[in-house]
Write a protein that holds these residues in place. Sequence first.
Motif, PDB file in Angstrom:
ATOM      1  N   UNK A  58      38.037  44.714  34.595  1.00 41.53           N
ATOM      2  CA  UNK A  58      37.003  44.230  33.449  1.00 41.53           C
ATOM      3  C   UNK A  58      36.833  45.470  32.673  1.00 41.53           C
ATOM      4  N   UNK A  59      36.468  45.059  31.641  1.00 41.95           N
ATOM      5  CA  UNK A  59      37.417  46.097  30.200  1.00 41.95           C
ATOM      6  C   UNK A  59      37.611  47.531  30.885  1.00 41.95           C
ATOM      7  N   UNK A  60      38.692  47.201  31.171  1.00 42.64           N
ATOM      8  CA  UNK A  60      39.626  48.650  31.793  1.00 42.64           C
ATOM      9  C   UNK A  60      39.795  48.859  32.896  1.00 42.64           C
ATOM     10  N   UNK A  61      38.345  48.954  33.285  1.00 37.36           N
ATOM     11  CA  UNK A  61      37.697  49.347  34.265  1.00 37.36           C
ATOM     12  C   UNK A  61      38.307  48.952  35.813  1.00 37.36           C
ATOM     13  N   UNK A  62      38.910  49.266  36.729  1.00 34.79           N
ATOM     14  CA  UNK A  62      39.282  48.740  38.017  1.00 34.79           C
ATOM     15  C   UNK A  62      37.913  48.974  38.741  1.00 34.79           C
ATOM     16  N   UNK A  63      37.784  47.384  39.347  1.00 36.21           N
ATOM     17  CA  UNK A  63      36.579  47.202  40.606  1.00 36.21           C
ATOM     18  C   UNK A  63      36.927  45.951  41.319  1.00 36.21           C
ATOM     19  N   UNK A  64      37.607  46.140  42.053  1.00 37.76           N
ATOM     20  CA  UNK A  64      38.004  45.081  43.465  1.00 37.76           C
ATOM     21  C   UNK A  64      37.577  45.337  44.314  1.00 37.76           C
ATOM     22  N   UNK A  65      37.257  47.136  44.453  1.00 37.80           N
ATOM     23  CA  UNK A  65      36.321  47.560  45.953  1.00 37.80           C
ATOM     24  C   UNK A  65      34.783  47.523  45.502  1.00 37.80           C
ATOM     25  N   UNK A  66      34.350  46.810  43.992  1.00 37.50           N
ATOM     26  CA  UNK A  66      32.820  46.586  44.171  1.00 37.50           C
ATOM     27  C   UNK A  66      32.480  45.410  44.771  1.00 37.50           C
ATOM     28  N   UNK A  67      31.034  45.459  44.765  1.00 37.21           N
ATOM     29  CA  UNK A  67      30.773  44.834  45.876  1.00 37.21           C
ATOM     30  C   UNK A  67      30.239  43.765  44.624  1.00 37.21           C
ATOM     31  N   UNK A  68      29.958  42.492  44.657  1.00 34.94           N
ATOM     32  CA  UNK A  68      29.067  41.223  43.357  1.00 34.94           C
ATOM     33  C   UNK A  68      28.448  41.788  43.187  1.00 34.94           C
ATOM     34  N   UNK A  69      27.191  42.879  43.463  1.00 35.92           N
ATOM     35  CA  UNK A  69      26.186  42.864  42.525  1.00 35.92           C
ATOM     36  C   UNK A  69      26.463  44.787  41.994  1.00 35.92           C
ATOM     37  N   UNK A  70      27.377  44.814  41.727  1.00 35.51           N
ATOM     38  CA  UNK A  70      27.740  45.778  40.921  1.00 35.51           C
ATOM     39  C   UNK A  70      29.175  45.619  39.498  1.00 35.51           C
ATOM     40  N   UNK A  71      29.126  44.432  40.120  1.00 37.60           N
ATOM     41  CA  UNK A  71      30.876  43.956  38.936  1.00 37.60           C
ATOM     42  C   UNK A  71      29.321  43.787  37.426  1.00 37.60           C
ATOM     43  N   UNK A  72      30.126  43.424  36.152  1.00 42.11           N
ATOM     44  CA  UNK A  72      30.228  43.187  35.463  1.00 42.11           C
ATOM     45  C   UNK A  72      30.198  41.745  35.084  1.00 42.11           C
ATOM     46  N   UNK A  73      29.784  40.953  36.400  1.00 42.20           N
ATOM     47  CA  UNK A  73      29.979  39.035  35.945  1.00 42.20           C
ATOM     48  C   UNK A  73      28.854  38.641  36.479  1.00 42.20           C
ATOM     49  N   UNK A  74      29.183  37.476  35.732  1.00 44.79           N
ATOM     50  CA  UNK A  74      27.965  36.568  36.364  1.00 44.79           C
ATOM     51  C   UNK A  74      28.156  35.397  36.020  1.00 44.79           C
ATOM     52  N   UNK A  75      28.112  34.698  36.732  1.00 40.09           N
ATOM     53  CA  UNK A  75      28.588  33.092  37.294  1.00 40.09           C
ATOM     54  C   UNK A  75      27.676  31.798  37.497  1.00 40.09           C
ATOM     55  N   UNK A  76      27.840  30.494  37.012  1.00 43.46           N
ATOM     56  CA  UNK A  76      27.284  29.767  37.036  1.00 43.46           C
ATOM     57  C   UNK A  76      27.775  28.763  38.035  1.00 43.46           C
ATOM     58  N   UNK A  77      26.644  28.597  39.129  1.00 42.02           N
ATOM     59  CA  UNK A  77      27.273  27.505  40.189  1.00 42.02           C
ATOM     60  C   UNK A  77      27.753  26.390  40.053  1.00 42.02           C
ATOM     61  N   UNK A  78      28.079  25.720  41.206  1.00 41.26           N
ATOM     62  CA  UNK A  78      29.019  24.628  40.339  1.00 41.26           C
ATOM     63  C   UNK A  78      27.155  23.380  40.784  1.00 41.26           C
TER      64      UNK A  78
END
Lengths: 303, 285, 348
Positions: free
Chosen positions: C65-85
């Motif tokens: 994300x933005x050039x930084x590897x994030x796949x080892x980070x838990x959801x709360x440390x990722x700079x993403x937000x979800x709009x759930x169904x």
Amino acid sequence: MNIAGPDAAATYEAARRRARLREKLAPWLLVSPALAITLFFFAVPIVYMARMSFNEKIDQRFYVPGFTFDHYSSLLTDSAFSNAIWTTAKLSFGVSIATTLIGYAFALLVWMKPRRWRFMFIALALCPMLISEISIIFGWWVFFPRNGLLSYVLTTMGLLSDKVGLLYTEYAAFVGLVYLILPFSFFILLSLFDGIDKKLLEASSDLGASPIVTFYEVLLPLTKGGIAASFAQSFIWAIGTYATPSALGPDTLWTIGYLIQEQMLSRHNWPKAAAFSMVLAAGVGVVMMMIRSVSAKRTPING
Amino acid sequence: MVNATVPSPMQVKSNAQAGILKFSSWGFVAFIVIYLLTPIIVTLLMSFSDASALRFPIREWSTKWYGDFFASPQWTDALLNSLMIAVGTTVISTTCGVVAAWAFEKYEFRFKPLLYLLVMLPLFMPGVVLGLGVAMAMGSADILGYQLYGSRLIVMLAHSLWAIPLVFMLMETTFRTVDHRIVEASYDLGGRPFQTFFEIVLPSVSTGIVSSALFAFVISLNEFVMALFLTTRDTQTLPVLMWLSLRSAGTPRLAVASVVLACTVIISLAIIMVWHSRQLRKAQA
Amino acid sequence: MSDKYALELVGIRRCYGSVVAVDDVSLAIERGEFVTLLGPSGSGKTSTLRLIGGFENLDSGSININGKRVDHLPAYSRDTTTIFQSGALFPHKTVAENVAYGLRMRGASKSETEKRIKEALQIVRLAGYEDRYPNQLSGGQKQRVALARSMAVRPAILLFDEPLSALDLSLRLQLRAEIKRLHQELGFSAIYVTHDQSEAMAMSSRVAVMKQGKIEQIDTPSNIYNLPANEFVYTFIGENCSIPLRVSGGQAFDLSGTTLNLSLSSSLPDGEWRICVRPSRLRLTCRDGAENRLVAKLQFVEFLGDVHRYHLKSGAVELFVDQPGEVRANPGDTIEVGWSNADMRAYR
């Protein structure tokens, strides 16, 4: 920031491992307080008691380290002790049958009666659960003796010419124990009845079955498992309860619980008290195993 | 329609059966009501007796034994001990039980079934076995000069052996009703597990927590077999004192103690329930 | 690897037991792009989104994300937000508290939080609803709050997990247009998961069509529609008439062996074929110079509002034609259907 080169890869790997480790440790951290209490105040004492039960008792000392099976074998050889096992089993068996029968009828009644009665009945059934065992003992303790309420009511109504004292009889012990354990049976059975569709009854009587036939053909088969669970649960409670039978029953009504307490507090014979406790715990364990194998349904005991 | 006026023999039999059943069901209601209320009414009546002996009929009524109870430091201290131990047990067991149940709901880990059995097992053990075991094993334990045996703390911990599995069992089923999507939403918005647990999970299971805490409180307040083995004269609980004085000689003071104990339970239940439903209503307003 | 991408997936893979849910998916999303993952249920689009959000762990591959590897980070440390169904609003928090939650978790100051709540609610047109609880809102309003809550933290990328599928049609169309408007005004980067192709077509800068955990094609909506990479994409996007046939020696037969009265302008090699044409591109009249023709019998006509749908049958082949205007034939009539080469695809 670009990720390139071995350094970045190593940092990434380390971070990844840390995250995995955190994920693994978290549940243990959460379980640890409950686990610590259970281990230190349940598992350790049980192991300690198991060891204690083989120690020797000499003179006035609480115990002398040693290794003997005497305390266990005395349960078989000393008739006073073996009688206690027999008494406990007999009493618990009778009490379990009574609580299951009364609990069944009561649960059936609450289930069948209109909903507006339900709250009142449930509040009533909660009474023995909310009241301390000691208060229950006391209540029956002033109900049964020659100068108790029972005797007074019966004589003033003219049903009896002379005062009657039922305190310190097996009858009083039985009534007290049933009172103490009844709500457990009742709530197990009520939750079972609540899972049955009442329309089944209408369907059955629609097809021409009388109430009694309906009971045998429809209700009884559906509630068999609950009856077994209620019986076993009552049995576990009954064999472990010593205060009620010893306070309301005759001096000769020796249960295992009473023996444990007597060996510990009056005779200061720790090994014997420990040995008897182990036997009682084992008894509970055996009954639990039986419930586990009988009921396939998820209960507190079989997880 | 013609048949309706002439009931078949089967219907007659069925109607008769129904009548008998109806009659016997009312008989049973009377029996169960009398049976369940007898010790309560007997105790209530006796607590207002003026006499010194426990005997019926009661000739004179008075509240003198209530005065006597509250004037006796031995009895009021015992009540206070009971309350302190019950509150302590509630705090310990609710905390431990709730977080353990959350771990069981949220995570997969090794030895899960074994741990489940271990945590649940004490609930099925007789109080006399638990009390004796703790008394023997911890009898001489002192931690940094703090004598554990005879302290209120040891009674709280022993009572927690029953209260933790109860809380754990109740909360495990309650946690299953939590909408996992709002938990994910919290993580998603940056809520760490700790914050998520306190801000999102706990508020949605508040009813479960309050009721399991009440269970723990009532169990601890009423228990006396374990407390009998684990307390000294100074830390004696009210039920223990009642048991000991029942063994010596009974006076209507015992009836008063019973009433006080039961009232403590009922009043705490009522206060907590009213408070909690008000909290809930505030949240929904 | 470059900073110009808001999100970069490199060969990500996720299995559940023996089922491969996400199979070697690679995808790069530029800043401000709105990319839709479109596919039938079980195609791995939601799993992909959950991997990006951090709700599931990767088996292999990497997420940047933005050039930084994030796949080892838990959801709360990722700079993403979800709009759930379902919206997944916190039921015990007010609208304002819901929107504030993410800001608080990121340690925003009080004044900044206030400002952003106001802004976010204004954007989704819910100013004045601050003190309501979720159970006092309609379904559409709940989804707007969810949107405001996710946008308020200004994530690197917004993840939409079928946010409109629980709403009824008119509301769906309305919110769809609103999300499109917001994207145009604010220029956020987003991934949108849906199984509704019209939603995908209407909103996206690019659409990725997924099937069995793989991306079949990724392109602009018009290219996806007009230049589908394969038969799956063609049949999944838009309506489609398929004519199964066998060609042998320049002659066309249906699958039962009957000769079809079909003339194709370009001859197909021998073998089994499926000829696909959109029903809206089929013509009932041959005056406008359609290169390909098929003679068929009219079965019945459905009225669909703007058009009539003519159901035709020729041998074992059934097809339907959408045609505006008056009905000009009766059931049982023999009609000639025509289409141009540009509208036809042949797959084998």
